[in-house]
Enzyme design. Structure first.
Site, PDB file in Angstrom:
ATOM      1  N   PHE A  99     -15.140   4.714   7.457  1.00  0.00           N
ATOM      2  CA  PHE A  99     -13.771   4.989   7.022  1.00  0.00           C
ATOM      3  C   PHE A  99     -13.595   4.927   5.505  1.00  0.00           C
ATOM      4  CE2 PHE A  99     -14.082   0.455   8.188  1.00  0.00           C
ATOM      5  CZ  PHE A  99     -13.671  -0.154   7.005  1.00  0.00           C
ATOM      6  N   ASN A 141      -2.133   0.380   6.791  1.00  0.00           N
ATOM      7  CA  ASN A 141      -1.585  -0.865   7.338  1.00  0.00           C
ATOM      8  C   ASN A 141      -0.691  -1.650   6.364  1.00  0.00           C
ATOM      9  OD1 ASN A 141      -3.572  -1.881   5.716  1.00  0.00           O
ATOM     10  ND2 ASN A 141      -4.849  -2.673   7.382  1.00  0.00           N
ATOM     11  N   GLU A 171      -9.786 -10.546  -7.259  1.00  0.00           N
ATOM     12  CA  GLU A 171      -8.867  -9.418  -7.082  1.00  0.00           C
ATOM     13  C   GLU A 171      -7.678  -9.511  -8.042  1.00  0.00           C
ATOM     14  OE1 GLU A 171     -10.030  -8.803  -2.346  1.00  0.00           O
ATOM     15  OE2 GLU A 171      -8.013  -9.474  -2.857  1.00  0.00           O
ATOM     16  N   ARG A 204       2.600  -6.537   9.037  1.00  0.00           N
ATOM     17  CA  ARG A 204       1.944  -5.341   9.589  1.00  0.00           C
ATOM     18  C   ARG A 204       2.602  -4.903  10.905  1.00  0.00           C
ATOM     19  NH1 ARG A 204      -4.202  -6.888   7.594  1.00  0.00           N
ATOM     20  NH2 ARG A 204      -4.248  -5.503   5.781  1.00  0.00           N
ATOM     21  N   THR A 252      -5.765  -6.737  10.686  1.00  0.00           N
ATOM     22  CA  THR A 252      -5.985  -5.401  10.113  1.00  0.00           C
ATOM     23  C   THR A 252      -5.350  -4.303  10.973  1.00  0.00           C
ATOM     24  OG1 THR A 252      -8.102  -6.265   9.326  1.00  0.00           O
ATOM     25  CG2 THR A 252      -7.789  -3.878   9.188  1.00  0.00           C
ATOM     26  N   HIS A 304      -2.067  -5.531   1.704  1.00  0.00           N
ATOM     27  CA  HIS A 304      -3.350  -6.216   1.546  1.00  0.00           C
ATOM     28  C   HIS A 304      -3.117  -7.690   1.267  1.00  0.00           C
ATOM     29  CE1 HIS A 304      -7.418  -7.110   0.029  1.00  0.00           C
ATOM     30  NE2 HIS A 304      -6.819  -7.761  -0.950  1.00  0.00           N
ATOM     31  N   LYS A 364       0.822  -1.213   0.000  1.00  0.00           N
ATOM     32  CA  LYS A 364       0.000   0.000   0.000  1.00  0.00           C
ATOM     33  C   LYS A 364       0.861   1.269   0.000  1.00  0.00           C
ATOM     34  CE  LYS A 364      -3.932  -2.271   2.267  1.00  0.00           C
ATOM     35  NZ  LYS A 364      -4.913  -2.177   3.394  1.00  0.00           N
ATOM     36  N   ARG A 378      -2.402 -14.406   4.993  1.00  0.00           N
ATOM     37  CA  ARG A 378      -3.066 -13.606   6.034  1.00  0.00           C
ATOM     38  C   ARG A 378      -2.302 -13.743   7.361  1.00  0.00           C
ATOM     39  NH1 ARG A 378      -7.430  -9.976   4.675  1.00  0.00           N
ATOM     40  NH2 ARG A 378      -8.060 -10.213   6.846  1.00  0.00           N
ATOM     41  N   TYR A 387     -12.746  -1.765  -3.226  1.00  0.00           N
ATOM     42  CA  TYR A 387     -13.187  -1.783  -1.826  1.00  0.00           C
ATOM     43  C   TYR A 387     -14.690  -1.552  -1.702  1.00  0.00           C
ATOM     44  CZ  TYR A 387      -8.447  -2.018   0.146  1.00  0.00           C
ATOM     45  OH  TYR A 387      -7.179  -2.424   0.526  1.00  0.00           O
TER      46      TYR A 387
HETATM   47  P1  DAT Z   1      -8.049  -6.320   5.795  1.00  0.00           P
HETATM   48  O1  DAT Z   1      -7.257  -5.344   4.936  1.00  0.00           O
HETATM   49  O2  DAT Z   1      -7.254  -6.805   6.965  1.00  0.00           O
HETATM   50  O3  DAT Z   1      -8.678  -7.416   4.987  1.00  0.00           O
HETATM   51  P2  DAT Z   1     -10.702  -5.121   5.911  1.00  0.00           P
HETATM   52  O4  DAT Z   1     -11.016  -5.895   4.670  1.00  0.00           O
HETATM   53  O5  DAT Z   1     -11.643  -5.262   7.065  1.00  0.00           O
HETATM   54  O6  DAT Z   1      -9.236  -5.471   6.447  1.00  0.00           O
HETATM   55  O7  DAT Z   1     -10.598  -3.564   5.570  1.00  0.00           O
HETATM   56  C1  DAT Z   1      -9.978  -3.139   4.376  1.00  0.00           C
HETATM   57  C2  DAT Z   1      -9.129  -1.939   4.692  1.00  0.00           C
HETATM   58  O8  DAT Z   1      -9.965  -0.876   5.158  1.00  0.00           O
HETATM   59  C3  DAT Z   1      -8.123  -2.151   5.821  1.00  0.00           C
HETATM   60  O9  DAT Z   1      -6.941  -2.784   5.375  1.00  0.00           O
HETATM   61  C4  DAT Z   1      -7.873  -0.738   6.259  1.00  0.00           C
HETATM   62  C5  DAT Z   1      -9.252  -0.112   6.134  1.00  0.00           C
HETATM   63  N1  DAT Z   1      -9.963  -0.187   7.421  1.00  0.00           N
HETATM   64  C6  DAT Z   1     -10.593  -1.263   7.952  1.00  0.00           C
HETATM   65  N2  DAT Z   1     -11.115  -0.992   9.146  1.00  0.00           N
HETATM   66  C7  DAT Z   1     -10.817   0.319   9.401  1.00  0.00           C
HETATM   67  C8  DAT Z   1     -11.058   1.207  10.488  1.00  0.00           C
HETATM   68  N3  DAT Z   1     -11.747   0.828  11.561  1.00  0.00           N
HETATM   69  N4  DAT Z   1     -10.582   2.471  10.376  1.00  0.00           N
HETATM   70  C9  DAT Z   1      -9.883   2.888   9.286  1.00  0.00           C
HETATM   71  N5  DAT Z   1      -9.620   2.093   8.228  1.00  0.00           N
HETATM   72  C10 DAT Z   1     -10.072   0.821   8.291  1.00  0.00           C
HETATM   73 MG    MG Z   2     -10.155  -7.415   3.558  1.00  0.00          MG
END
Ligand code: DAT
Ligand code: MG
Length: 141
Positions: free
Chosen positions: A59, A114, A128, A104, A93, A117, A11, A87, A51
């Site tokens: 967010f 973070n 994806e 991470r 996350t 991905h 990222k 993962r 997304y």
């Molecule tokens: P991951 O990337 O671990 O699969 P996710 O699919 O739940 O997590 O969310 C996608 C992305 O969205 C994540 O990498 C960062 C952002 N995100 C998720 N939860 C968040 C939060 N509470 N505040 C800010 N950004 C967030």
């Molecule tokens: Mg995800």
């Protein structure tokens, strides 16, 4: 291909901080084989589509602004049990909850930024991957 694939993005925060090489080194040393890779600037339209599942989250705008602010590395990688093992390698996350040695924990600063991905299922790994690469770019090797 007897191995499974997963899809990853290094990222904007990690690219800006100079971590591309360190992250790729860790991925390769963890047994993943790179099948396809490129550096791109994600457009707002692409980021919103990628997304889309999060479009009603508070967010979402922050996530789109972040993912489009500078280049990312997109890649399809393969290994036995790729999705689950990757993962584990990247950690949860929220980097503050990540175990020592995970990507991470090592390279991410916050939930929003973070570093990396990883796809969450085999189905999403394929969707994806095909978002950024053609079938022949991934499989004809
Ligand atoms: P991951 O990337 O671990 O699969 P996710 O699919 O739940 O997590 O969310 C996608 C992305 O969205 C994540 O990498 C960062 C952002 N995100 C998720 N939860 C968040 C939060 N509470 N505040 C800010 N950004 C967030
Ligand atoms: Mg995800």
């Amino acid at each position: 291909m007897k191995n499974k694939i997963t899809f990853t993005m290094i990222k904007p925060d990690a690219v800006e901080n100079g971590y591309i090489g360190l992250i790729l080194d860790k991925i390769i040393k963890s047994g993943f084989n790179i099948r396809a890779m490129k550096m791109i600037n994600l457009s707002v339209t692409q980021a919103e589509k990628f997304y889309g599942i999060h479009k009603n989250k508070p967010f979402f705008r922050e996530l789109i602004n972040f993912m489009t602010r500078s280049p990312i590395i997109v890649s399809v990688i393969e290994k036995k049990n790729a999705v689950e093992d990757f993962r584990k390698l990247i950690g949860p996350t929220d980097p503050s909850k990540a175990k020592e040695g995970t990507i991470r924990k090592l390279y991410a600063n916050s939930v929003g930024e973070n570093a990396i991905h990883g796809s969450d299922s085999n189905e999403n790994a394929l969707l994806e991957s095909l978002f950024h690469f053609s079938k022949s770019e991934i499989f004809n090797k």
